[in-house]
Design a protein around this motif. Structure first.
Motif, mmCIF file in Angstrom:
data_model
loop_
_atom_site.group_PDB
_atom_site.id
_atom_site.type_symbol
_atom_site.label_atom_id
_atom_site.label_comp_id
_atom_site.label_asym_id
_atom_site.label_seq_id
_atom_site.Cartn_x
_atom_site.Cartn_y
_atom_site.Cartn_z
ATOM 1 N N ILE A 4 0.852 -1.185 0.000
ATOM 2 C CA ILE A 4 0.000 0.000 0.000
ATOM 3 C C ILE A 4 0.892 1.240 0.000
ATOM 4 N N SER A 5 0.715 2.056 -1.023
ATOM 5 C CA SER A 5 1.505 3.278 -1.142
ATOM 6 C C SER A 5 0.612 4.491 -0.996
ATOM 7 N N VAL A 6 1.229 5.610 -0.615
ATOM 8 C CA VAL A 6 0.572 6.912 -0.654
ATOM 9 C C VAL A 6 1.363 7.736 -1.658
ATOM 10 N N GLU A 7 0.687 8.244 -2.688
ATOM 11 C CA GLU A 7 1.369 8.887 -3.806
ATOM 12 C C GLU A 7 0.805 10.278 -4.047
ATOM 13 N N ALA A 8 1.708 11.251 -4.163
ATOM 14 C CA ALA A 8 1.326 12.653 -4.312
ATOM 15 C C ALA A 8 1.632 13.136 -5.717
ATOM 16 N N PHE A 9 0.683 13.886 -6.299
ATOM 17 C CA PHE A 9 0.818 14.426 -7.651
ATOM 18 C C PHE A 9 0.612 15.932 -7.629
ATOM 19 N N ASP A 10 1.251 16.622 -8.589
ATOM 20 C CA ASP A 10 1.056 18.064 -8.703
ATOM 21 C C ASP A 10 -0.124 18.367 -9.617
ATOM 22 N N ALA A 11 -0.419 19.642 -9.814
ATOM 23 C CA ALA A 11 -1.600 20.043 -10.573
ATOM 24 C C ALA A 11 -1.513 19.654 -12.044
ATOM 25 N N ALA A 12 -0.291 19.470 -12.568
ATOM 26 C CA ALA A 12 -0.127 19.068 -13.960
ATOM 27 C C ALA A 12 -0.224 17.563 -14.148
ATOM 28 N N GLY A 13 -0.268 16.826 -13.046
ATOM 29 C CA GLY A 13 -0.317 15.372 -13.121
ATOM 30 C C GLY A 13 1.020 14.705 -12.896
ATOM 31 N N GLY A 14 2.059 15.483 -12.561
ATOM 32 C CA GLY A 14 3.378 14.931 -12.311
ATOM 33 C C GLY A 14 3.469 14.264 -10.952
ATOM 34 N N LEU A 15 4.182 13.149 -10.895
ATOM 35 C CA LEU A 15 4.377 12.437 -9.632
ATOM 36 C C LEU A 15 5.414 13.166 -8.788
ATOM 37 N N ILE A 16 5.039 13.525 -7.559
ATOM 38 C CA ILE A 16 5.939 14.234 -6.657
ATOM 39 C C ILE A 16 6.737 13.258 -5.803
ATOM 40 N N ALA A 17 6.057 12.336 -5.137
ATOM 41 C CA ALA A 17 6.721 11.385 -4.242
ATOM 42 C C ALA A 17 5.791 10.225 -3.962
#
Length: 350
Positions: free
Chosen positions: A306-319
């Protein structure tokens, strides 16, 4: 981005003198040039052009001893202290895996390299920096007080390119691919998702279905991908620190992914940044850049990842944040923590 022709090396040097404490990436953005272009303005003075290929760079770095490895994207920076041992080459993907430094390297993106030796108010700073074709930083290596500084000159000479003239050419920066989902394939996506036995199979699956990571999360929905509130990243890190749960943190860009595996201890909020400031490991994440966060469940042979994944407003993966699966008890504790996070009901267009 393409390098403009209206700013000279002397203008860049003047801007550096006027902004001595500004980070290179920020100053480059201010000047409208790439960060590699900023570095290249000091060729022959504080900078030396070197080969960027990891098959040459990584083995040479072992001679520098303990250093700091830094990888970043526009919204997150990870820094790990360790040695560049156990390099495994590969045409598509190479890697370094050891207790301190854990990297996944994509050599096709490693285009421009520099060795930089610069006097600062804290003393001499020596660093190896690698950039992509657009001049965006992929990976940086910083010597520390305990590094083998005596080996520096030999490493630079070994990697040095014959051509030390002028700034290299840059290509336009590729835009971030926005979320690409196919709602008409939702049932097939979920059926294929149920068959996963390894997290590495996920991207192959999405490519077959002509989706990308974020698009697939939006289409699949719970229980495969639950949308969480953006502020959950701070809560996740704080709870992991309080419960002493070891975690894995993945931060990267097109050319390099850097990984931390272990505990997090000191969580510090500074303005828009959430930071982990631990011995041998720093993380800096822009909270205001986080637009979407998902709790994602994938099956593996060792249990659910189980991961927690953060994206920016453009759809880019942050972490990305994972539990450590090899420790069954802590993995279960991580999974329980994530299960307790409330699902965000807001709809997102696939």
């Amino acid at each position: 981005m393409a390098e403009p022709t209206v700013i000279s090396a002397s203008d860049i040097k003047a801007a550096r003198m006027e902004n001595p404490k500004m980070r290179g990436r920020d100053l480059a953005d201010k000047l409208g040039i790439s960060e590699a272009g900023l570095v290249a303005a000091a060729l022959g003075e504080t900078a030396t052009r070197i080969t960027a290929h990891p098959d040459r760079v990584m083995p040479a770095l072992t001679r520098l001893g303990e250093v700091m490895a830094l990888t970043r994207n526009a919204s997150c920076v990870i820094e790990k202290v360790g040695h560049y041992d156990n390099y495994t080459p590969g045409d598509h993907a190479a890697m370094i895996v050891n207790e301190g430094i854990d990297l996944r390297i994509f050599p096709n993106h490693w285009v421009h390299g520099f060795a930089i030796e610069q006097e600062t108010e804290r003393g001499m700073r020596r660093t190896i920096q690698v950039f992509d074709a657009a001049g965006d930083a992929l990976h940086k290596v910083f010597l520390r007080e305990g590094s083998n500084a005596d080996a520096w000159a030999g490493v630079v000479e070994e990697l040095r390119l014959d051509d030390q003239s002028g700034a290299p050419g840059y290509v336009p920066r590729k835009p971030v691919e926005p979320a690409k989902g196919r709602p008409d394939q939702a049932e097939r996506l979920r059926a294929e998702w149920d068959k996963l036995t390894d997290t590495h199979q996920f991207l192959m699956m999405t490519r077959r279905l002509k989706m990308n990571r974020l698009g697939a999360y939006r289409v699949a929905g719970a229980p495969y991908a639950r949308r969480l509130t953006p502020g959950v990243i701070e809560t996740l890190l704080t709870r992991a620190a309080e419960a002493t749960i070891p975690i894995m943190v993945f931060v990267g860009n097109a050319g390099c992914i850097e990984i931390h595996s272990g505990p997090v201890e000191r969580i510090v909020e500074t303005g828009q940044w959430i930071n982990v400031l631990d011995p041998g490991f720093d993380l800096h994440l822009r909270r205001d850049h986080v637009a979407e966060v998902y709790a994602v469940t994938k099956s593996t042979r060792r249990g659910e990842a189980i991961s927690v994944e953060a994206f920016d407003a453009a759809g880019g993966l942050i972490a990305q944040f994972f539990g450590v699966l090899r420790d069954k008890d802590t993995a279960q504790e991580w999974n329980a923590q994530i299960a307790g996070f409330e699902t965000l009901d807001a709809e997102v267009t696939a």
